[in-house]
Design a protein around this motif. Structure first.
Motif, PDB file in Angstrom:
ATOM      1  N   GLY A   1      -0.011  -1.363   0.071  1.00  0.00           N
ATOM      2  CA  GLY A   1      -0.602  -0.430  -0.263  1.00  0.00           C
ATOM      3  C   GLY A   1       0.905   1.264  -0.159  1.00  0.00           C
ATOM      4  N   LEU A   2       2.455   0.873  -0.332  1.00  0.00           N
ATOM      5  CA  LEU A   2       2.995   2.111  -0.840  1.00  0.00           C
ATOM      6  C   LEU A   2       2.865   2.799  -2.282  1.00  0.00           C
ATOM      7  CD1 LEU A   2       5.897   0.734   1.903  1.00  0.00           C
ATOM      8  CD2 LEU A   2       3.527   2.427   2.463  1.00  0.00           C
ATOM      9  N   HIS A   3       2.580   3.267  -2.361  1.00  0.00           N
ATOM     10  CA  HIS A   3       2.280   4.147  -3.843  1.00  0.00           C
ATOM     11  C   HIS A   3       3.334   4.464  -4.378  1.00  0.00           C
ATOM     12  CE1 HIS A   3      -1.405   1.537  -3.607  1.00  0.00           C
ATOM     13  NE2 HIS A   3      -1.971   2.633  -2.783  1.00  0.00           N
ATOM     14  N   VAL A   4       4.589   4.146  -5.272  1.00  0.00           N
ATOM     15  CA  VAL A   4       5.136   5.147  -5.840  1.00  0.00           C
ATOM     16  C   VAL A   4       4.624   5.885  -6.506  1.00  0.00           C
ATOM     17  CG1 VAL A   4       7.707   5.102  -6.801  1.00  0.00           C
ATOM     18  CG2 VAL A   4       7.107   3.464  -4.706  1.00  0.00           C
ATOM     19  N   THR A   5       4.548   7.197  -7.214  1.00  0.00           N
ATOM     20  CA  THR A   5       3.755   7.941  -8.006  1.00  0.00           C
ATOM     21  C   THR A   5       5.028   8.217  -8.623  1.00  0.00           C
ATOM     22  OG1 THR A   5       4.406  10.460  -6.255  1.00  0.00           O
ATOM     23  CG2 THR A   5       2.574   8.767  -6.580  1.00  0.00           C
ATOM     24  N   SER A   6       6.683   8.760  -8.994  1.00  0.00           N
ATOM     25  CA  SER A   6       8.085   8.300  -9.214  1.00  0.00           C
ATOM     26  C   SER A   6       9.185   7.738  -9.085  1.00  0.00           C
ATOM     27  CB  SER A   6       7.606   9.758 -10.299  1.00  0.00           C
ATOM     28  OG  SER A   6       7.898  10.811  -8.958  1.00  0.00           O
ATOM     29  N   ILE A   7       9.877   7.371  -9.795  1.00  0.00           N
ATOM     30  CA  ILE A   7      10.614   6.594  -9.444  1.00  0.00           C
ATOM     31  C   ILE A   7      12.403   7.358 -10.421  1.00  0.00           C
ATOM     32  CG2 ILE A   7      13.020   4.988  -9.215  1.00  0.00           C
ATOM     33  CD1 ILE A   7      10.436   3.374  -9.096  1.00  0.00           C
ATOM     34  N   THR A   8      13.058   8.536 -10.046  1.00  0.00           N
ATOM     35  CA  THR A   8      14.095   8.652 -10.830  1.00  0.00           C
ATOM     36  C   THR A   8      15.549   8.710 -10.254  1.00  0.00           C
ATOM     37  OG1 THR A   8      13.364  11.328  -9.229  1.00  0.00           O
ATOM     38  CG2 THR A   8      11.894  11.298 -11.349  1.00  0.00           C
ATOM     39  N   SER A   9      16.100   8.731 -11.200  1.00  0.00           N
ATOM     40  CA  SER A   9      17.398   8.496 -11.054  1.00  0.00           C
ATOM     41  C   SER A   9      18.391  10.390 -10.850  1.00  0.00           C
ATOM     42  CB  SER A   9      18.438   8.618 -12.562  1.00  0.00           C
ATOM     43  OG  SER A   9      18.286   9.574 -13.474  1.00  0.00           O
ATOM     44  N   GLU A  10      18.807  10.297  -9.559  1.00  0.00           N
ATOM     45  CA  GLU A  10      19.567  11.322  -9.360  1.00  0.00           C
ATOM     46  C   GLU A  10      20.539  12.423  -9.394  1.00  0.00           C
ATOM     47  OE1 GLU A  10      18.527  14.776  -7.506  1.00  0.00           O
ATOM     48  OE2 GLU A  10      16.746  13.903  -7.532  1.00  0.00           O
ATOM     49  N   TYR A  11      21.625  12.949  -9.465  1.00  0.00           N
ATOM     50  CA  TYR A  11      22.547  13.449 -10.077  1.00  0.00           C
ATOM     51  C   TYR A  11      23.536  12.798  -9.798  1.00  0.00           C
ATOM     52  CZ  TYR A  11      26.714  16.558 -11.267  1.00  0.00           C
ATOM     53  OH  TYR A  11      27.867  16.244 -12.314  1.00  0.00           O
ATOM     54  N   TYR A  12      24.217  12.288  -8.956  1.00  0.00           N
ATOM     55  CA  TYR A  12      25.608  11.194  -8.379  1.00  0.00           C
ATOM     56  C   TYR A  12      24.870   9.675  -8.910  1.00  0.00           C
ATOM     57  CZ  TYR A  12      26.059  15.583  -6.751  1.00  0.00           C
ATOM     58  OH  TYR A  12      26.541  16.686  -5.793  1.00  0.00           O
ATOM     59  N   ALA A  13      26.441   9.128  -9.227  1.00  0.00           N
ATOM     60  CA  ALA A  13      26.065   8.104  -9.275  1.00  0.00           C
ATOM     61  C   ALA A  13      25.871   7.052  -8.204  1.00  0.00           C
ATOM     62  CB  ALA A  13      27.297   7.114  -9.348  1.00  0.00           C
ATOM     63  N   GLY A  14      24.681   6.164  -8.718  1.00  0.00           N
ATOM     64  CA  GLY A  14      23.992   4.879  -7.271  1.00  0.00           C
ATOM     65  C   GLY A  14      23.132   5.620  -6.814  1.00  0.00           C
ATOM     66  N   GLN A  15      22.483   7.270  -6.792  1.00  0.00           N
ATOM     67  CA  GLN A  15      21.212   7.474  -6.356  1.00  0.00           C
ATOM     68  C   GLN A  15      20.399   7.857  -7.265  1.00  0.00           C
ATOM     69  OE1 GLN A  15      21.833  12.118  -6.071  1.00  0.00           O
ATOM     70  NE2 GLN A  15      21.190  11.654  -3.693  1.00  0.00           N
ATOM     71  N   TRP A  16      19.447   7.975  -6.443  1.00  0.00           N
ATOM     72  CA  TRP A  16      18.073   7.191  -6.585  1.00  0.00           C
ATOM     73  C   TRP A  16      17.008   8.455  -6.037  1.00  0.00           C
ATOM     74  CZ3 TRP A  16      16.947   4.698 -11.648  1.00  0.00           C
ATOM     75  CH2 TRP A  16      17.832   4.001 -11.602  1.00  0.00           C
ATOM     76  N   GLU A  17      15.469   8.712  -6.441  1.00  0.00           N
ATOM     77  CA  GLU A  17      14.696   9.110  -5.725  1.00  0.00           C
ATOM     78  C   GLU A  17      13.487   8.634  -5.189  1.00  0.00           C
ATOM     79  OE1 GLU A  17      14.430  14.130  -5.115  1.00  0.00           O
ATOM     80  OE2 GLU A  17      12.491  13.555  -6.708  1.00  0.00           O
ATOM     81  N   LEU A  18      12.276   8.360  -4.929  1.00  0.00           N
ATOM     82  CA  LEU A  18      11.393   7.817  -4.728  1.00  0.00           C
ATOM     83  C   LEU A  18      10.118   8.892  -4.323  1.00  0.00           C
ATOM     84  CD1 LEU A  18      11.635   4.984  -2.761  1.00  0.00           C
ATOM     85  CD2 LEU A  18      11.847   4.383  -5.328  1.00  0.00           C
ATOM     86  N   ASN A  19       9.192   8.924  -5.114  1.00  0.00           N
ATOM     87  CA  ASN A  19       8.547  10.214  -4.526  1.00  0.00           C
ATOM     88  C   ASN A  19       6.743   9.509  -4.518  1.00  0.00           C
ATOM     89  OD1 ASN A  19       9.584  13.337  -5.215  1.00  0.00           O
ATOM     90  ND2 ASN A  19      10.365  11.872  -6.685  1.00  0.00           N
TER      91      ASN A  19
END
Length: 446
Positions: free
Chosen positions: A186-204
């Motif tokens: 029930g944890l609904h991710v609206t978007s996944i993006t790669s961030e600037y740095y190597a290996g870095q991600w962002e969940l929204n």
């Protein structure tokens, strides 16, 4: 996150083979016990007896003897709250299903104890509701970095391409599996993006109201770490694992809502549609920002992130401006405020609680002067070290009273003993030695 129901409807606690009964500690780590199914109902009624001092342990379970009431190492009752039941597919093993239930810390007389970070947030949410007739909706942006286990080799190589969809190539199934695992809970991710740095991600995620927002953030951070660990990787919310590999924040987007369901930060008759209430709230955050930093940037390592490009340096604000500490966002007749202060290492319960304490101080003040947008010349500098931030919190009587004197006292003792004192004993000479020590302290635990 309300967790007694998912998209399929109500879920029953008896459908799980093991239930983790946990309480978020001062660092936002899940302390508790795993209960087999046949004993779950009993524990729901009686509570779980666990050592009292674990609420204030350091990030690697360091124990301070300087907190008087912890010296006896006595047990206290943790009362499970069945309404917080959530499936945790990231903890499942084979055909065995697992779940988390969050607990409330009780005193000996059965009343709530003021040292629970979740309890502190609930108390402040009650004040926001009872005194101002408002609720808060929060959406965190979760930044984290993924490494191959036992190395500093970032997942996806050394690419530094922000928002580059090609960054998922070679491990696209891993990204999709993470999204779908969270979805099952029930944890609904609206978007996944790669961030600037190597290996870095962002969940929204979409905004969630009140305590559910902090519960959701608590589960997301633990889910991400467990998910990657079981696949041979290390995911970390540590602010700066390596100066060459980036900085992770936990941006706190929030808005205030009336009982009638109206966004109290919106006023169509004012400039940019930002209400007077929103401006006073913002003024409170800025005035108490130096104390708030201790809650939002709670580790030695966090201060490698502040005072850098696109990270806060001063107590500034603006409309749609990424370099300020606070950033109003306006779209489709909606207004909300992004606080860019919290580090990825922040305990989400304390991050929200601190913003409530500071923001409500702005609403309560008879006079609260809001500085001009991006007035760097007259703004206060944010702390440059954990020690400085703790001192600022200790001196801010408004924040101390709102969070509870006893809690703040314990927090200050623990942080100074577990982290600052230990660091001073080591006295690393070079930057390489310092960050190596910080990785050992925070990389895996946070």
């Amino acid at each position: 996150m309300s967790a007694v129901a998912d998209d399929a409807g109500e879920i029953e606690v008896d459908s799980f083979d093991y239930v983790h009964m946990v309480i978020p500690d001062v660092n936002g780590l899940p302390r508790g016990a795993v209960i087999p199914r046949r004993f779950v109902r009993q524990k729901l009624t009686e509570g779980v007896d666990l050592a009292y001092n674990i609420l204030m342990l350091g990030p690697n379970s360091e124990f301070s003897t300087k907190i008087e009431e912890y010296r006896t190492l006595e047990n206290r009752t943790w009362k499970p709250d069945l309404s917080t039941l959530i499936a945790t597919p990231w903890c499942d093993s084979g055909s065995r299903r697992t779940a988390f239930v969050l607990c409330d810390l009780l005193k000996r007389d059965g009343t709530p104890d003021g040292l629970s970070t979740r309890g502190i947030l609930q108390q402040l949410l009650g004040k926001l509701r009872d005194k101002f007739g408002l609720t808060i909706k929060v959406a965190f942006e979760f930044e984290f970095i993924v490494f191959k286990e036992d190395t500093l080799e970032p997942l996806g190589g050394d690419s530094f391409q922000v928002y580059d969809i090609r960054r998922t190539e070679g491990h696209r199934d891993l990204v999709y599996d993470l999204c779908e695992t969270l979805e099952k809970a029930g944890l609904h991710v609206t978007s996944i993006t790669s961030e600037y740095y190597a290996g870095q991600w962002e969940l929204n995620f979409d905004p969630i109201e009140g305590i559910k927002a902090a519960d959701m953030a608590f589960h997301v951070k633990n889910a991400v770490k467990s998910f990657f660990k079981r696949r041979g990787y290390t995911a970390t919310f540590m602010s700066v694992p390596d100066d060459k590999l980036g900085r992770s924040g936990l941006h706190l987007n929030h808005s205030l809502w009336t009982a009638a369901g109206q966004n109290a930060m919106v006023d169509d008759q004012r400039k940019d549609a930002i209400s007077d209430l929103a401006l006073r709230w913002n003024a409170g955050l800025l005035k108490h920002a130096r104390a708030l930093t201790a809650l939002c940037c709670p580790t030695i390592n966090c201060y490698r992130r502040l005072h850098q490009v696109a990270c806060p340096s001063e107590t500034t604000w603006a409309v749609e401006h990424r370099t300020g500490m606070n950033r109003f966002k306006i779209s489709n007749n909606n207004v909300y405020l992004e606080s860019r202060l919290p580090s990825g290492a922040a305990n989400p319960y304390l991050a929200i609680a601190g913003h409530l304490a500071a923001g409500m101080a702005g609403l309560e003040a008879t006079e609260m002067e809001l500085p001009p947008e991006m007035d760097i010349e007259h703004a206060q500098k944010l702390p440059t070290s954990l020690g400085e931030a703790l001192d600022c919190l200790e001196k801010d009587t408004v924040m101390v009273e709102a969070l509870g004197r006893r809690f703040v006292s314990h927090l200050l003792i623990g942080k100074r003993d577990h982290e600052l004192h230990q660091y001073s004993l080591l006295s690393p000479d070079t930057e390489e030695e310092k960050i190596k020590y910080e990785r050992k302290k925070y990389l895996v635990s946070l």
